[in-house]
Design a protein around this motif. Sequence first.
Motif, PDB file in Angstrom:
ATOM      1  N   PRO A 147      -4.023  -7.377 -13.118  1.00 25.35           N
ATOM      2  CA  PRO A 147      -2.937  -7.644 -14.065  1.00 25.35           C
ATOM      3  C   PRO A 147      -1.563  -7.191 -13.582  1.00 25.35           C
ATOM      4  CG  PRO A 147      -4.859  -6.905 -15.245  1.00 25.35           C
ATOM      5  CD  PRO A 147      -5.156  -6.710 -13.770  1.00 25.35           C
ATOM      6  N   TYR A 148      -1.502  -6.135 -12.789  1.00 27.36           N
ATOM      7  CA  TYR A 148      -0.207  -5.701 -12.251  1.00 27.36           C
ATOM      8  C   TYR A 148       0.429  -6.813 -11.421  1.00 27.36           C
ATOM      9  CZ  TYR A 148       2.963  -3.781  -8.796  1.00 27.36           C
ATOM     10  OH  TYR A 148       4.040  -3.588  -7.967  1.00 27.36           O
ATOM     11  N   THR A 149      -0.315  -7.333 -10.461  1.00 25.46           N
ATOM     12  CA  THR A 149       0.224  -8.394  -9.601  1.00 25.46           C
ATOM     13  C   THR A 149       0.553  -9.630 -10.420  1.00 25.46           C
ATOM     14  OG1 THR A 149      -1.085  -7.532  -7.773  1.00 25.46           O
ATOM     15  CG2 THR A 149      -0.209  -9.753  -7.516  1.00 25.46           C
ATOM     16  N   GLY A 150      -0.292  -9.954 -11.393  1.00 24.55           N
ATOM     17  CA  GLY A 150      -0.003 -11.078 -12.280  1.00 24.55           C
ATOM     18  C   GLY A 150       1.272 -10.853 -13.071  1.00 24.55           C
ATOM     19  N   SER A 151       1.486  -9.636 -13.530  1.00 24.99           N
ATOM     20  CA  SER A 151       2.695  -9.317 -14.294  1.00 24.99           C
ATOM     21  C   SER A 151       3.950  -9.472 -13.436  1.00 24.99           C
ATOM     22  CB  SER A 151       2.619  -7.893 -14.835  1.00 24.99           C
ATOM     23  OG  SER A 151       1.543  -7.760 -15.726  1.00 24.99           O
ATOM     24  N   VAL A 152       3.866  -9.052 -12.183  1.00 25.80           N
ATOM     25  CA  VAL A 152       5.000  -9.204 -11.274  1.00 25.80           C
ATOM     26  C   VAL A 152       5.304 -10.693 -11.068  1.00 25.80           C
ATOM     27  CG1 VAL A 152       5.792  -8.838  -8.887  1.00 25.80           C
ATOM     28  CG2 VAL A 152       4.640  -6.995 -10.122  1.00 25.80           C
ATOM     29  N   GLU A 153       4.259 -11.496 -10.859  1.00 30.67           N
ATOM     30  CA  GLU A 153       4.466 -12.941 -10.683  1.00 30.67           C
ATOM     31  C   GLU A 153       4.994 -13.585 -11.965  1.00 30.67           C
ATOM     32  OE1 GLU A 153       1.637 -15.256  -8.581  1.00 30.67           O
ATOM     33  OE2 GLU A 153       1.174 -13.625  -7.188  1.00 30.67           O
ATOM     34  N   LEU A 154       4.510 -13.121 -13.114  1.00 26.43           N
ATOM     35  CA  LEU A 154       5.003 -13.647 -14.384  1.00 26.43           C
ATOM     36  C   LEU A 154       6.485 -13.350 -14.555  1.00 26.43           C
ATOM     37  CD1 LEU A 154       4.760 -14.986 -17.130  1.00 26.43           C
ATOM     38  CD2 LEU A 154       3.750 -12.855 -18.005  1.00 26.43           C
ATOM     39  N   ILE A 155       6.900 -12.148 -14.217  1.00 27.70           N
ATOM     40  CA  ILE A 155       8.326 -11.806 -14.300  1.00 27.70           C
ATOM     41  C   ILE A 155       9.142 -12.754 -13.431  1.00 27.70           C
ATOM     42  CG2 ILE A 155      10.052 -10.081 -13.623  1.00 27.70           C
ATOM     43  CD1 ILE A 155       8.031  -7.940 -14.625  1.00 27.70           C
ATOM     44  N   GLU A 156       8.677 -13.014 -12.230  1.00 30.29           N
ATOM     45  CA  GLU A 156       9.410 -13.922 -11.335  1.00 30.29           C
ATOM     46  C   GLU A 156       9.507 -15.320 -11.928  1.00 30.29           C
ATOM     47  OE1 GLU A 156      11.200 -12.987  -8.720  1.00 30.29           O
ATOM     48  OE2 GLU A 156      10.554 -10.964  -9.269  1.00 30.29           O
ATOM     49  N   ALA A 188       0.804  -1.212   0.000  1.00 29.63           N
ATOM     50  CA  ALA A 188       0.000   0.000   0.000  1.00 29.63           C
ATOM     51  C   ALA A 188       0.844   1.271   0.000  1.00 29.63           C
ATOM     52  CB  ALA A 188      -0.921  -0.003   1.213  1.00 29.63           C
ATOM     53  N   MET A 189       2.074   1.186   0.432  1.00 29.18           N
ATOM     54  CA  MET A 189       2.910   2.373   0.473  1.00 29.18           C
ATOM     55  C   MET A 189       3.564   2.661  -0.882  1.00 29.18           C
ATOM     56  SD  MET A 189       4.622   1.810   4.190  1.00 29.18           S
ATOM     57  CE  MET A 189       5.690   3.228   4.031  1.00 29.18           C
ATOM     58  N   ALA A 190       3.511   1.715  -1.802  1.00 31.49           N
ATOM     59  CA  ALA A 190       4.119   1.902  -3.116  1.00 31.49           C
ATOM     60  C   ALA A 190       3.282   2.882  -3.939  1.00 31.49           C
ATOM     61  CB  ALA A 190       4.228   0.567  -3.838  1.00 31.49           C
ATOM     62  N   ALA A 191       3.901   3.457  -4.945  1.00 31.62           N
ATOM     63  CA  ALA A 191       3.190   4.375  -5.826  1.00 31.62           C
ATOM     64  C   ALA A 191       2.039   3.638  -6.505  1.00 31.62           C
ATOM     65  CB  ALA A 191       4.150   4.927  -6.873  1.00 31.62           C
ATOM     66  N   PRO A 192       0.935   4.318  -6.746  1.00 35.94           N
ATOM     67  CA  PRO A 192      -0.203   3.650  -7.371  1.00 35.94           C
ATOM     68  C   PRO A 192       0.101   3.240  -8.813  1.00 35.94           C
ATOM     69  CG  PRO A 192      -0.608   6.000  -7.182  1.00 35.94           C
ATOM     70  CD  PRO A 192       0.688   5.721  -6.476  1.00 35.94           C
ATOM     71  N   ILE A 193      -0.487   2.151  -9.216  1.00 35.33           N
ATOM     72  CA  ILE A 193      -0.353   1.648 -10.579  1.00 35.33           C
ATOM     73  C   ILE A 193      -1.469   2.266 -11.413  1.00 35.33           C
ATOM     74  CG2 ILE A 193      -0.462  -0.428 -12.021  1.00 35.33           C
ATOM     75  CD1 ILE A 193       2.058  -0.156 -10.223  1.00 35.33           C
ATOM     76  N   LYS A 194      -1.144   2.715 -12.583  1.00 37.33           N
ATOM     77  CA  LYS A 194      -2.116   3.347 -13.478  1.00 37.33           C
ATOM     78  C   LYS A 194      -2.355   2.457 -14.692  1.00 37.33           C
ATOM     79  CE  LYS A 194      -2.177   7.223 -11.141  1.00 37.33           C
ATOM     80  NZ  LYS A 194      -3.301   7.623 -10.352  1.00 37.33           N
ATOM     81  N   GLY A 195      -3.452   2.692 -15.353  1.00 36.50           N
ATOM     82  CA  GLY A 195      -3.748   1.987 -16.587  1.00 36.50           C
ATOM     83  C   GLY A 195      -4.357   0.615 -16.354  1.00 36.50           C
ATOM     84  N   SER A 196      -4.262  -0.224 -17.345  1.00 35.01           N
ATOM     85  CA  SER A 196      -4.895  -1.537 -17.313  1.00 35.01           C
ATOM     86  C   SER A 196      -4.370  -2.438 -16.211  1.00 35.01           C
ATOM     87  CB  SER A 196      -4.708  -2.240 -18.664  1.00 35.01           C
ATOM     88  OG  SER A 196      -5.382  -1.531 -19.671  1.00 35.01           O
ATOM     89  N   GLY A 197      -3.164  -2.204 -15.762  1.00 33.01           N
ATOM     90  CA  GLY A 197      -2.611  -3.024 -14.691  1.00 33.01           C
ATOM     91  C   GLY A 197      -3.383  -2.895 -13.399  1.00 33.01           C
ATOM     92  N   ALA A 198      -4.076  -1.778 -13.225  1.00 32.48           N
ATOM     93  CA  ALA A 198      -4.846  -1.534 -12.010  1.00 32.48           C
ATOM     94  C   ALA A 198      -6.262  -2.101 -12.092  1.00 32.48           C
ATOM     95  CB  ALA A 198      -4.898  -0.042 -11.724  1.00 32.48           C
ATOM     96  N   SER A 199      -6.670  -2.540 -13.272  1.00 30.18           N
ATOM     97  CA  SER A 199      -8.014  -3.108 -13.394  1.00 30.18           C
ATOM     98  C   SER A 199      -8.042  -4.488 -12.730  1.00 30.18           C
ATOM     99  CB  SER A 199      -8.425  -3.195 -14.865  1.00 30.18           C
ATOM    100  OG  SER A 199      -7.646  -4.163 -15.538  1.00 30.18           O
ATOM    101  N   SER A 200      -9.175  -5.112 -12.706  1.00 34.35           N
ATOM    102  CA  SER A 200      -9.303  -6.404 -12.034  1.00 34.35           C
ATOM    103  C   SER A 200      -9.010  -7.566 -12.981  1.00 34.35           C
ATOM    104  CB  SER A 200     -10.715  -6.563 -11.488  1.00 34.35           C
ATOM    105  OG  SER A 200     -11.634  -6.685 -12.561  1.00 34.35           O
ATOM    106  N   CYS A 201      -8.718  -8.702 -12.375  1.00 38.34           N
ATOM    107  CA  CYS A 201      -8.574  -9.920 -13.177  1.00 38.34           C
ATOM    108  C   CYS A 201      -9.908 -10.294 -13.815  1.00 38.34           C
ATOM    109  CB  CYS A 201      -8.055 -11.067 -12.309  1.00 38.34           C
ATOM    110  SG  CYS A 201      -6.252 -11.149 -12.263  1.00 38.34           S
ATOM    111  N   GLY A 202     -10.999  -9.977 -13.135  1.00 36.99           N
ATOM    112  CA  GLY A 202     -12.311 -10.217 -13.735  1.00 36.99           C
ATOM    113  C   GLY A 202     -12.473  -9.439 -15.027  1.00 36.99           C
ATOM    114  N   ASN A 203     -12.000  -8.207 -15.034  1.00 39.10           N
ATOM    115  CA  ASN A 203     -12.052  -7.382 -16.245  1.00 39.10           C
ATOM    116  C   ASN A 203     -11.153  -7.970 -17.334  1.00 39.10           C
ATOM    117  OD1 ASN A 203     -12.993  -4.843 -17.523  1.00 39.10           O
ATOM    118  ND2 ASN A 203     -10.783  -4.473 -17.627  1.00 39.10           N
ATOM    119  N   TRP A 204      -9.947  -8.440 -16.944  1.00 38.65           N
ATOM    120  CA  TRP A 204      -9.043  -9.088 -17.902  1.00 38.65           C
ATOM    121  C   TRP A 204      -9.761 -10.239 -18.601  1.00 38.65           C
ATOM    122  CZ3 TRP A 204      -4.057  -8.896 -19.928  1.00 38.65           C
ATOM    123  CH2 TRP A 204      -3.621 -10.057 -20.563  1.00 38.65           C
ATOM    124  N   LEU A 205     -10.378 -11.120 -17.811  1.00 40.48           N
ATOM    125  CA  LEU A 205     -11.042 -12.304 -18.372  1.00 40.48           C
ATOM    126  C   LEU A 205     -12.230 -11.920 -19.244  1.00 40.48           C
ATOM    127  CD1 LEU A 205     -10.842 -14.584 -15.227  1.00 40.48           C
ATOM    128  CD2 LEU A 205      -9.491 -14.804 -17.339  1.00 40.48           C
TER     129      LEU A 205
END
Length: 112
Positions: free
Chosen positions: A95-104, A18-35
């Motif tokens: 999608p942001y959190t998914g992208s971070v996990e994908l990178i890992e 929560a202390m990190a800078a906010p994510i903007k754009g599609s990465g901040a949308s929900s996984c439900g929206n992605w699907l």
Amino acid sequence: MYKTIVSLIILITLSLGAMAAPIKGSGASSCGNWLKERRNGTYAVDLNWVLGFISAYNHYIDSSTGGNGVFGSSDIEGVAAWMDNYCSSNPLSNPYTGSVELIEELKLRSKF
């Protein structure tokens, strides 16, 4: 040494949540929206956000692995399918959190 320090800073930043800078754009949308957008065929913006996020990681952190950075041999369809699976398994995520996990995961694959 530089990459190690930058990687450490990124990991610390990501762990702050929560202390990190906010994510903007599609990465901040929900996984439900992605699907939903994948089903409707209107996912290009979301997929390009994920690809851009990973590309930024490559640019600033990891440009190794034969010029493909962390992507390795992954292609666009593979990234989209991985995100489909992630979002199906984690519908309350984004999608942001998914992208971070994908990178890992891609980082682990590139070590073999």
